[in-house]
Design a protein around this motif. Structure first.
Motif, PDB file in Angstrom:
ATOM      1  N   ASN B  87       8.687   3.753   1.488  1.00 48.26           N
ATOM      2  CA  ASN B  87       9.973   3.708   2.169  1.00 48.26           C
ATOM      3  C   ASN B  87      10.376   2.258   2.366  1.00 48.26           C
ATOM      4  O   ASN B  87       9.689   1.350   1.908  1.00 48.26           O
ATOM      5  N   VAL B  88      11.486   2.034   3.024  1.00 45.66           N
ATOM      6  CA  VAL B  88      11.996   0.671   3.092  1.00 45.66           C
ATOM      7  C   VAL B  88      11.087  -0.234   3.916  1.00 45.66           C
ATOM      8  O   VAL B  88      11.070  -1.449   3.720  1.00 45.66           O
ATOM      9  N   ALA B  89      10.329   0.331   4.834  1.00 50.08           N
ATOM     10  CA  ALA B  89       9.520  -0.494   5.733  1.00 50.08           C
ATOM     11  C   ALA B  89       8.103  -0.727   5.217  1.00 50.08           C
ATOM     12  O   ALA B  89       7.533  -1.795   5.439  1.00 50.08           O
ATOM     13  N   PHE B  90       7.546   0.252   4.556  1.00 52.27           N
ATOM     14  CA  PHE B  90       6.165   0.098   4.098  1.00 52.27           C
ATOM     15  C   PHE B  90       5.875   1.056   2.949  1.00 52.27           C
ATOM     16  O   PHE B  90       6.653   1.967   2.674  1.00 52.27           O
ATOM     17  N   SER B  91       4.741   0.804   2.309  1.00 53.31           N
ATOM     18  CA  SER B  91       4.282   1.752   1.290  1.00 53.31           C
ATOM     19  C   SER B  91       2.788   1.953   1.453  1.00 53.31           C
ATOM     20  O   SER B  91       2.078   1.056   1.908  1.00 53.31           O
ATOM     21  N   VAL B  92       2.330   3.137   1.134  1.00 48.43           N
ATOM     22  CA  VAL B  92       0.903   3.466   1.178  1.00 48.43           C
ATOM     23  C   VAL B  92       0.577   4.224  -0.098  1.00 48.43           C
ATOM     24  O   VAL B  92       1.201   5.248  -0.385  1.00 48.43           O
ATOM     25  N   HIS B  93      -0.359   3.716  -0.850  1.00 50.31           N
ATOM     26  CA  HIS B  93      -0.738   4.377  -2.094  1.00 50.31           C
ATOM     27  C   HIS B  93      -2.262   4.515  -2.160  1.00 50.31           C
ATOM     28  O   HIS B  93      -2.976   3.574  -1.847  1.00 50.31           O
ATOM     29  N   THR B  94      -2.711   5.661  -2.558  1.00 53.11           N
ATOM     30  CA  THR B  94      -4.146   5.880  -2.726  1.00 53.11           C
ATOM     31  C   THR B  94      -4.467   5.903  -4.204  1.00 53.11           C
ATOM     32  O   THR B  94      -3.805   6.597  -4.981  1.00 53.11           O
ATOM     33  N   ASP B  95      -5.468   5.136  -4.582  1.00 54.80           N
ATOM     34  CA  ASP B  95      -5.942   5.168  -5.961  1.00 54.80           C
ATOM     35  C   ASP B  95      -6.816   6.402  -6.126  1.00 54.80           C
ATOM     36  O   ASP B  95      -7.852   6.527  -5.459  1.00 54.80           O
ATOM     37  N   THR B 102      -3.852   1.196  -0.776  1.00 51.05           N
ATOM     38  CA  THR B 102      -3.089  -0.052  -0.786  1.00 51.05           C
ATOM     39  C   THR B 102      -1.903   0.081   0.165  1.00 51.05           C
ATOM     40  O   THR B 102      -1.079   0.989   0.024  1.00 51.05           O
ATOM     41  N   VAL B 103      -1.853  -0.805   1.130  1.00 45.97           N
ATOM     42  CA  VAL B 103      -0.791  -0.785   2.132  1.00 45.97           C
ATOM     43  C   VAL B 103       0.053  -2.039   1.983  1.00 45.97           C
ATOM     44  O   VAL B 103      -0.482  -3.147   1.939  1.00 45.97           O
ATOM     45  N   THR B 104       1.356  -1.861   1.917  1.00 38.40           N
ATOM     46  CA  THR B 104       2.269  -3.003   1.910  1.00 38.40           C
ATOM     47  C   THR B 104       3.250  -2.842   3.054  1.00 38.40           C
ATOM     48  O   THR B 104       3.898  -1.801   3.176  1.00 38.40           O
ATOM     49  N   ILE B 105       3.310  -3.861   3.896  1.00 34.61           N
ATOM     50  CA  ILE B 105       4.243  -3.833   5.018  1.00 34.61           C
ATOM     51  C   ILE B 105       5.382  -4.785   4.698  1.00 34.61           C
ATOM     52  O   ILE B 105       5.179  -5.979   4.513  1.00 34.61           O
ATOM     53  N   LYS B 106       6.583  -4.230   4.608  1.00 35.50           N
ATOM     54  CA  LYS B 106       7.710  -5.016   4.124  1.00 35.50           C
ATOM     55  C   LYS B 106       8.596  -5.528   5.238  1.00 35.50           C
ATOM     56  O   LYS B 106       9.161  -6.602   5.147  1.00 35.50           O
ATOM     57  N   GLN B 107       8.783  -4.749   6.253  1.00 32.18           N
ATOM     58  CA  GLN B 107       9.655  -5.173   7.348  1.00 32.18           C
ATOM     59  C   GLN B 107       9.290  -4.391   8.589  1.00 32.18           C
ATOM     60  O   GLN B 107       8.348  -3.585   8.579  1.00 32.18           O
ATOM     61  N   MET B 108      10.015  -4.587   9.668  1.00 26.90           N
ATOM     62  CA  MET B 108       9.723  -3.902  10.919  1.00 26.90           C
ATOM     63  C   MET B 108       9.582  -2.402  10.676  1.00 26.90           C
ATOM     64  O   MET B 108      10.389  -1.801   9.973  1.00 26.90           O
TER      65      MET B 108
END
Lengths: 168, 209
Positions: B87-95, B102-108
């Motif tokens: 989503n616009v705020a974060f992403s969570v992907h499991t291999d 893998t967690v990416t935090i993009k914004q609040m």
């Protein structure tokens, strides 16, 4: 749109079944707009679960049953955004045919819901008793009872029209 | 009708006439919606069917407000459920092969939502969000009182992107928590992560020693 074998299989089914299902749903709900929305949504759900629905003994019955139990707000919202296609308008019917259609609709609408569903599946979709029973989740004997009562009511309501049809 | 004319209802000719009359009604040639529209709607419903099991634990409100694309995969054993959330705020992907998340935090972001998603993926987390005070000062590292730092070498690895973390849930010691320290900086954010022995009581002032 990318087409997959699943899409082609479903599209072939849709082409075969769309008019009959729409007509059957209309017979049950009595409103073309509502019938079109509900039928489209039911077919979309059939696509979403096509692996399962395609193995149903009567997929078109599944569609009609789903349409009769479907909340159609998605299509209603979309309808406002899409320009109306004049080709969707119903063809002009002969006055006599239109009169009979109105009588049939009135007679169908007077039936209890379950009887009307049985009529829709047995008469409009041309399903046999056993398949109708499976589609409705009832016993075949129940289908026969509902159909018998429904036909008696329809016969009473449409008496004059059926006599005229015999004379033609 | 397709089968027995009797069907338990007598009436003979009159009944047949009723069936004939009814079955010939409403022949207006209507065909309903375009095939492409139906398939497009069907794809939308199919995506939603895949999404909902993954978000079952999160509640309908959270799912509806932030979900952009969520594809739930198969179960990932004891470590948790395989997830693919964007989503616009974060992403969570499991291999799927390694089970690493893998967690990416993009914004609040909604901390509780991300916390719930990561919990489903088998990662227990704690979030502290720091905003600059009136003087514009940011405490860059929380001290995480009430717990102790663990060696995160096997559990956590960073990527070339500073806001992306790769976590191996299976390597997290029992009771451990991954604490994220989040700092919004203008439209961007800086995030640090630390593996802890348990849930901290808050974000303590940084050590000056």
């Amino acid at each position: 749109m990318d087409h997959t074998p699943r899409d082609e299989d479903f599209a072939a089914f849709y082409e075969r079944a769309r008019a009959g299902c729409l007509r059957a749903v209309y017979a049950a709900v009595g409103d073309w707009t509502r019938a079109e929305d509900a039928t489209a949504e039911a077919f979309a759900r059939a696509y979403a679960g096509w692996r399962k629905v395609s193995r149903h003994p009567a997929p078109h019955a599944w569609v009609v049953r789903t349409a009769l139990n479907t909340h159609v707000s998605w299509w209603r919202r979309r309808r406002r955004e899409v320009a109306w296609d004049a080709s969707h308008d119903a063809e002009d019917l002969a006055p006599e045919r239109a009169r009979i259609d109105r009588q049939v609709m009135a007679a169908l609408q007077a039936l209890p819901d379950r009887q009307r569903e049985v009529v829709v599946l047995r008469i409009f979709l041309d399903l046999d008793t056993k398949t109708t029973a499976r589609a409705l989740g009832v016993a075949p004997g129940t289908v026969m009872t509902h159909l018998s009562r429904a036909l008696a009511s329809l016969q009473k309501a449409l008496g004059s029209s059926t006599r005229q049809e015999h004379l033609q | 009708m397709s089968e027995e004319s009797g069907d338990g209802c007598g009436g003979g000719v009159a009944e047949a006439a009723v069936i004939s009359l009814v079955s010939s009604a409403f022949e207006e040639g209507r065909r309903g919606s375009d095939t492409r529209d139906v398939i497009a709607r069907g794809r939308q419903l199919r995506r939603r069917k895949r999404v909902m099991p993954a978000l079952g634990a999160l509640g309908a409100v959270g799912a509806a407000t932030t979900l952009a694309v969520v594809l739930a995969g198969s179960s990932n054993g004891a470590a948790g459920t395989a997830l693919n959330v964007d989503n616009v705020a974060f992403s969570v992907h499991t291999d799927a092969a390694s089970g690493k998340v893998t967690v990416t935090i993009k914004q609040m972001f909604d901390e509780n939502e991300l916390k719930a998603i990561l919990a489903k993926a088998g990662v227990r987390v704690y979030f502290a969000s720091q905003t600059p005070d009136a003087s514009g000062t940011v405490r860059w590292f929380c001290s995480w009182p009430g717990t102790r730092n663990l060696n995160e070498k096997d559990v956590l690895s960073s990527t070339s992107k500073s806001q992306t973390f790769v976590i191996d849930p299976s390597k997290m010691p029992s009771g451990s928590v991954l604490a994220f320290d989040y700092h919004p900086i203008g439209k961007r954010a800086a995030v640090t992560a630390q593996l802890l022995s348990g849930e901290p009581s808050g974000c303590g002032a940084p050590s000056t020693g």
